[in-house]
Design a protein around this motif. Structure first.
Motif, PDB file in Angstrom:
ATOM      1  N   VAL A 156       0.798  -1.215  -0.014  1.00  0.00           N
ATOM      2  CA  VAL A 156       0.068  -0.060   0.021  1.00  0.00           C
ATOM      3  C   VAL A 156       0.855   1.112   0.125  1.00  0.00           C
ATOM      4  O   VAL A 156       1.746   1.428   0.859  1.00  0.00           O
ATOM      5  N   VAL A 157       0.758   2.016  -1.110  1.00  0.00           N
ATOM      6  CA  VAL A 157       1.432   3.267  -1.081  1.00  0.00           C
ATOM      7  C   VAL A 157       0.663   4.477  -1.044  1.00  0.00           C
ATOM      8  O   VAL A 157      -0.513   4.505  -1.499  1.00  0.00           O
ATOM      9  N   CYS A 158       0.706   5.308   0.230  1.00  0.00           N
ATOM     10  CA  CYS A 158      -0.080   6.540   0.466  1.00  0.00           C
ATOM     11  C   CYS A 158       0.645   7.541   0.985  1.00  0.00           C
ATOM     12  O   CYS A 158       1.800   7.604   0.787  1.00  0.00           O
ATOM     13  N   GLY A 159      -0.051   8.905   1.426  1.00  0.00           N
ATOM     14  CA  GLY A 159       0.507   9.823   1.943  1.00  0.00           C
ATOM     15  C   GLY A 159      -0.589  10.302   2.828  1.00  0.00           C
ATOM     16  O   GLY A 159      -0.712   9.905   3.834  1.00  0.00           O
ATOM     17  N   MET A 160      -0.860  11.794   2.530  1.00  0.00           N
ATOM     18  CA  MET A 160      -1.731  12.316   3.769  1.00  0.00           C
ATOM     19  C   MET A 160      -1.328  12.885   4.775  1.00  0.00           C
ATOM     20  O   MET A 160      -1.762  13.920   5.308  1.00  0.00           O
ATOM     21  N   SER A 161      -0.505  12.096   5.448  1.00  0.00           N
ATOM     22  CA  SER A 161      -0.079  12.423   6.930  1.00  0.00           C
ATOM     23  C   SER A 161       1.086  13.296   6.793  1.00  0.00           C
ATOM     24  O   SER A 161       1.425  13.890   7.723  1.00  0.00           O
ATOM     25  N   HIS A 162       1.810  13.255   5.790  1.00  0.00           N
ATOM     26  CA  HIS A 162       2.906  14.173   5.189  1.00  0.00           C
ATOM     27  C   HIS A 162       4.168  13.515   5.944  1.00  0.00           C
ATOM     28  O   HIS A 162       5.374  14.360   5.747  1.00  0.00           O
ATOM     29  N   ASN A 171       1.329  -9.042   6.825  1.00  0.00           N
ATOM     30  CA  ASN A 171       2.034  -9.244   5.524  1.00  0.00           C
ATOM     31  C   ASN A 171       1.946  -8.258   4.416  1.00  0.00           C
ATOM     32  O   ASN A 171       2.043  -8.493   3.193  1.00  0.00           O
ATOM     33  N   VAL A 172       1.326  -7.140   4.939  1.00  0.00           N
ATOM     34  CA  VAL A 172       1.073  -5.834   4.015  1.00  0.00           C
ATOM     35  C   VAL A 172       2.097  -4.946   4.285  1.00  0.00           C
ATOM     36  O   VAL A 172       2.314  -4.571   5.266  1.00  0.00           O
ATOM     37  N   GLN A 173       3.002  -4.425   3.032  1.00  0.00           N
ATOM     38  CA  GLN A 173       3.882  -3.423   3.301  1.00  0.00           C
ATOM     39  C   GLN A 173       3.335  -2.100   3.327  1.00  0.00           C
ATOM     40  O   GLN A 173       2.459  -1.971   2.059  1.00  0.00           O
ATOM     41  N   ILE A 174       3.297  -1.170   4.218  1.00  0.00           N
ATOM     42  CA  ILE A 174       2.858   0.059   4.111  1.00  0.00           C
ATOM     43  C   ILE A 174       3.806   1.141   3.810  1.00  0.00           C
ATOM     44  O   ILE A 174       4.657   1.297   4.571  1.00  0.00           O
ATOM     45  N   ILE A 175       3.700   1.796   2.836  1.00  0.00           N
ATOM     46  CA  ILE A 175       4.637   2.514   2.676  1.00  0.00           C
ATOM     47  C   ILE A 175       3.855   4.253   2.308  1.00  0.00           C
ATOM     48  O   ILE A 175       3.353   4.389   1.454  1.00  0.00           O
ATOM     49  N   ASN A 176       4.216   4.783   3.292  1.00  0.00           N
ATOM     50  CA  ASN A 176       3.694   6.337   3.474  1.00  0.00           C
ATOM     51  C   ASN A 176       4.807   7.132   2.832  1.00  0.00           C
ATOM     52  O   ASN A 176       5.763   7.209   3.348  1.00  0.00           O
ATOM     53  N   VAL A 177       4.664   7.741   1.840  1.00  0.00           N
ATOM     54  CA  VAL A 177       5.596   8.689   1.203  1.00  0.00           C
ATOM     55  C   VAL A 177       6.080   9.995   1.422  1.00  0.00           C
ATOM     56  O   VAL A 177       6.886  10.752   1.003  1.00  0.00           O
ATOM     57  N   GLY A 178       5.274  10.410   2.387  1.00  0.00           N
ATOM     58  CA  GLY A 178       5.333  11.744   3.003  1.00  0.00           C
ATOM     59  C   GLY A 178       4.736  12.827   2.184  1.00  0.00           C
ATOM     60  O   GLY A 178       3.827  12.488   1.473  1.00  0.00           O
ATOM     61  N   SER A 179       5.694  13.959   2.095  1.00  0.00           N
ATOM     62  CA  SER A 179       5.061  14.909   1.320  1.00  0.00           C
ATOM     63  C   SER A 179       6.097  15.771   0.596  1.00  0.00           C
ATOM     64  O   SER A 179       6.972  15.861   1.129  1.00  0.00           O
ATOM     65  N   ILE A 180       5.834  16.152  -0.750  1.00  0.00           N
ATOM     66  CA  ILE A 180       6.510  17.020  -1.368  1.00  0.00           C
ATOM     67  C   ILE A 180       6.279  18.565  -1.062  1.00  0.00           C
ATOM     68  O   ILE A 180       7.361  19.203  -0.927  1.00  0.00           O
ATOM     69  N   GLY A 181       5.133  18.955  -1.008  1.00  0.00           N
ATOM     70  CA  GLY A 181       5.060  20.322  -0.699  1.00  0.00           C
ATOM     71  C   GLY A 181       4.669  20.782   0.712  1.00  0.00           C
ATOM     72  O   GLY A 181       4.592  22.079   0.828  1.00  0.00           O
ATOM     73  N   GLU A 182       4.468  19.900   1.602  1.00  0.00           N
ATOM     74  CA  GLU A 182       4.209  20.444   3.041  1.00  0.00           C
ATOM     75  C   GLU A 182       4.836  19.404   3.888  1.00  0.00           C
ATOM     76  O   GLU A 182       4.426  19.151   4.985  1.00  0.00           O
ATOM     77  N   ALA A 183       6.075  18.969   3.878  1.00  0.00           N
ATOM     78  CA  ALA A 183       6.836  18.323   4.591  1.00  0.00           C
ATOM     79  C   ALA A 183       6.998  19.013   6.021  1.00  0.00           C
ATOM     80  O   ALA A 183       7.469  20.122   5.809  1.00  0.00           O
ATOM     81  N   PRO A 184       6.859  18.200   7.156  1.00  0.00           N
ATOM     82  CA  PRO A 184       6.949  19.053   8.171  1.00  0.00           C
ATOM     83  C   PRO A 184       8.167  19.101   9.048  1.00  0.00           C
ATOM     84  O   PRO A 184       8.318  19.698  10.041  1.00  0.00           O
TER      85      PRO A 184
END
Length: 225
Positions: A156-162, A171-184
């Motif tokens: 699962v590739v996701c974002g939203m949380s930055h 057995n599911v790899q969760i990959i949150n890719v962060g944020s390009i425009g609003e990285a905290p």
């Protein structure tokens, strides 16, 4: 297959360019964008054009849906910050025009991509169960598992949380890719961002898919002032 995964660009063209300039040093096959693409940053139209030119696979984020479906003329903002956001919405909608707004409105919330080991990658803004609810780094295993649903895919590739993270749950790899425009990670005030602070770094994630599985590399790109 080498895939560049990004999210939450929020119309920050300079940050997108910085990430793509770094990424173009490698030959990648797909560009995946996990939503929140053009709003409220300073360059919604050029951000959309750059991604379209790159053949990006995009899903709809919460700010994309709001921009494409809400009429800012009927919104009742409370306070200066909300008024600034509504005015920015009016400007962004005018810049994008009706045709692109309709395309943003019709973006899917989930996209499934086959992997070379026979597995499947799911691209979504938030969680597989609810694309408007984020998977965050500080959730427990039980909380993340509940948000995966019955058929989440192998990756699962996701974002939203930055905030980027990479965990394996059920057995599911969760990959949150962060944020390009609003990285905290680092924020600063700037005249071009009257509604919020400007980021000083941008996140991205490389995923390499082979017949033997995937490898994941999460990167942070510094942004010039």
């Amino acid at each position: 297959m080498l895939v560049l995964c990004v999210s939450d660009i929020h119309g920050n063209l300079d940050a997108l360019r910085a990430v793509l300039a770094t990424a173009e040093k490698r030959l990648f096959h797909k560009l995946l964008v996990a939503g929140d693409i053009v709003f409220p940053g300073p360059a919604p139209l050029e951000t959309w054009r750059r991604l379209t030119l790159a053949g990006a696979v995009m899903v709809q984020g919460v700010s994309d849906k709001a921009l494409a479906t809400l009429d800012p003329n009927v919104l009742l903002p409370h306070g200066d910050r909300e008024r600034a956001v509504v005015e920015r919405m009016k400007t962004a909608r005018a810049e994008l025009g009706d045709l692109i707004l309709e395309r943003i409105k019709l973006l899917p919330t989930h996209v499934r991509i086959p992997l070379e080991d026979g597995g499947e990658l799911l691209l979504v803004h938030g969680s597989p169960v609810d694309p408007a609810e984020a998977l965050t780094f500080d959730m427990s295993d039980e909380e993340l598992s509940a948000m995966l649903g019955d058929d989440p895919a192998d990756v699962v590739v996701c974002g939203m949380s930055h905030t980027p993270f990479h965990r394996t749950i059920d057995n599911v790899q969760i990959i949150n890719v962060g944020s390009i425009g609003e990285a905290p990670d680092g924020l600063e005030t700037a005249p071009s961002y009257p509604w919020r602070e400007r980021p000083t770094v941008a996140h991205a994630t490389w995923i390499e898919s082979t017949p033997h599985g995937i490898t994941v590399e999460q990167i942070t790109c510094p942004l010039s002032s």
